[in-house]
Design an enzyme around this catalytic site. Structure first.
Site, PDB file in Angstrom:
ATOM      1  N   HIS A  63     -17.200 -13.296  41.630  1.00 46.96           N
ATOM      2  CA  HIS A  63     -18.206 -12.742  40.717  1.00 46.96           C
ATOM      3  C   HIS A  63     -18.382 -11.257  41.009  1.00 46.96           C
ATOM      4  O   HIS A  63     -17.800 -10.718  41.970  1.00 46.96           O
ATOM      5  CB  HIS A  63     -19.530 -13.498  40.811  1.00 46.96           C
ATOM      6  CG  HIS A  63     -20.219 -13.398  42.139  1.00 46.96           C
ATOM      7  ND1 HIS A  63     -19.690 -13.889  43.312  1.00 46.96           N
ATOM      8  CD2 HIS A  63     -21.429 -12.875  42.486  1.00 46.96           C
ATOM      9  CE1 HIS A  63     -20.527 -13.680  44.310  1.00 46.96           C
ATOM     10  NE2 HIS A  63     -21.587 -13.060  43.836  1.00 46.96           N
ATOM     11  N   ASP A  67     -21.402  -7.028  46.882  1.00 48.31           N
ATOM     12  CA  ASP A  67     -20.899  -7.453  48.193  1.00 48.31           C
ATOM     13  C   ASP A  67     -19.607  -8.255  48.090  1.00 48.31           C
ATOM     14  O   ASP A  67     -19.031  -8.638  49.113  1.00 48.31           O
ATOM     15  CB  ASP A  67     -21.969  -8.247  48.962  1.00 48.31           C
ATOM     16  CG  ASP A  67     -22.448  -9.496  48.233  1.00 48.31           C
ATOM     17  OD1 ASP A  67     -22.543  -9.452  46.995  1.00 48.31           O
ATOM     18  OD2 ASP A  67     -22.753 -10.496  48.910  1.00 48.31           O
ATOM     19  N   HIS A  68     -19.130  -8.471  46.852  1.00 47.58           N
ATOM     20  CA  HIS A  68     -17.869  -9.185  46.656  1.00 47.58           C
ATOM     21  C   HIS A  68     -16.791  -8.306  46.026  1.00 47.58           C
ATOM     22  O   HIS A  68     -15.630  -8.729  45.976  1.00 47.58           O
ATOM     23  CB  HIS A  68     -18.098 -10.422  45.786  1.00 47.58           C
ATOM     24  CG  HIS A  68     -18.944 -11.459  46.446  1.00 47.58           C
ATOM     25  ND1 HIS A  68     -18.438 -12.621  46.985  1.00 47.58           N
ATOM     26  CD2 HIS A  68     -20.284 -11.499  46.683  1.00 47.58           C
ATOM     27  CE1 HIS A  68     -19.423 -13.340  47.513  1.00 47.58           C
ATOM     28  NE2 HIS A  68     -20.558 -12.675  47.340  1.00 47.58           N
TER      29      HIS A  68
END
Length: 312
Positions: A63, A67-68
């Site tokens: 997603h 933080d990804h």
């Protein structure tokens, strides 16, 4: 197959845990590496491993929370500097392509290799003769996907003594039989692969879930998986917060693994609220629900060999 965790934290980096990134090392299977999520400073973590960015074939984004994904533009850029030439495929929710290309355009970043984009929806997102990857939307605060990676059955071993009994000569015919092809000998005799090979071996199944609260999709993706990687941002005492923020607790992750009849569970995406002394309790409590539970840390390494998980 090996799993190497590059970032196991939640939300923002801490001294102990970087933000989300996980490498599925398929060097023996296909000579490449698949990356799942790419949080800030993922390429810095890679510098402390034997991973070569040019070997990264695919990146699967769960997603579009920072933080990804905040480490993705830098890694893609460095892959050019490091001699990457082969096509890299990016899988992720709608908006990933726009974000990457706008970042490159504004920063005047030039990539020297082709990038293919696959906008992920429920169903099969990749398949070839070796692997199949299925995706399903989870329950988070923005669109978020989990991935199920299935290795297709492997050819059985060649039973060399049986082949010799049938007068198969040394050479390329043995290789064909091992790879599942029937062969005809010079005298016209047909030797069938099934008669000189052991039954096909089951391939591995790994489920890698993005941020999610307890949901049926997570169970379906994890069904009978050899390894499930599941977030555990919260613990049992903060279950109400987990649901509010679209996250799971360690107990909910263990429950998913149990209900899915998975073989092993690795807890991931651990909140910085948990200090080192808290981690053992997280693990113990989860193991009361699902015994074969592990807890990830940055650079932790798991090997799947002979139908067993080995923590290195």
């Amino acid at each position: 197959m090996q799993l190497q965790f590059l970032g196991t934290g939640a939300g923002m980096p801490s001294k102990e845990r970087n933000t989300s990134a996980l490498a599925l090392r398929l060097l023996e299977e296909r000579g490449t590496i698949w990356l799942f999520d790419c949080g800030e400073a993922t390429q810095h973590r890679i510098l402390h491993t034997t991973i070569r960015p040019r070997k990264i074939e695919k990146v699967f984004i769960t997603h579009l929370h920072g933080d990804h994904i905040f480490g993705l533009p830098g890694l893609l850029s460095s892959r050019s500097f490091l001699g990457g030439e082969d096509t890299l495929t990016l899988y992720g929710p709608k908006g990933l392509k726009e974000w990457v290309e706008n970042t490159f355009a504004i920063s005047n970043t030039h990539i020297t290799y082709p990038i293919e984009y696959v906008e992920v929806q429920d169903g099969i997102v990749f398949e070839d003769e070796q692997m199949i990857v299925k995706a399903k939307e989870l329950e988070h605060v923005i669109p978020c996907f989990g991935y199920r990676i299935e290795q297709k059955p492997l050819p059985g071993e060649l039973l060399i003594e049986k082949a010799r009994e049938l007068n198969v000569p040394k050479g390329p015919l043995l290789g064909k039989l091992k790879n599942g092809f029937d062969v005809t000998l010079v005298d016209g005799t047909v030797v069938y692969s099934k008669d000189v090979t052991s039954p096909p071996k089951k391939g591995f199944v790994v489920t890698i879930l993005g941020d999610t609260k307890y949901c049926e999709s997570a169970i379906e993706l994890s069904r009978n998986a050899d390894i499930v990687v599941h977030e555990a941002t919260f613990d049992h005492s903060t279950t109400h917060l987990a649901a509010n923020y679209g996250h799971s607790t360690n107990i909910e992750a263990a429950t998913i693994a149990k209900e899915a009849k998975a073989r092993n569970l690795i807890l991931n995406h651990i909140s910085a609220r948990f200090l080192a002394e808290d981690l053992q309790k997280l693990l113990i409590d989860a193991r009361k629900v699902f015994e074969n539970t592990f807890i990830s840390k940055d650079f932790s390494h798991y090997l799947w060999k002979d139908e067993k998980i080995i923590e290195e």
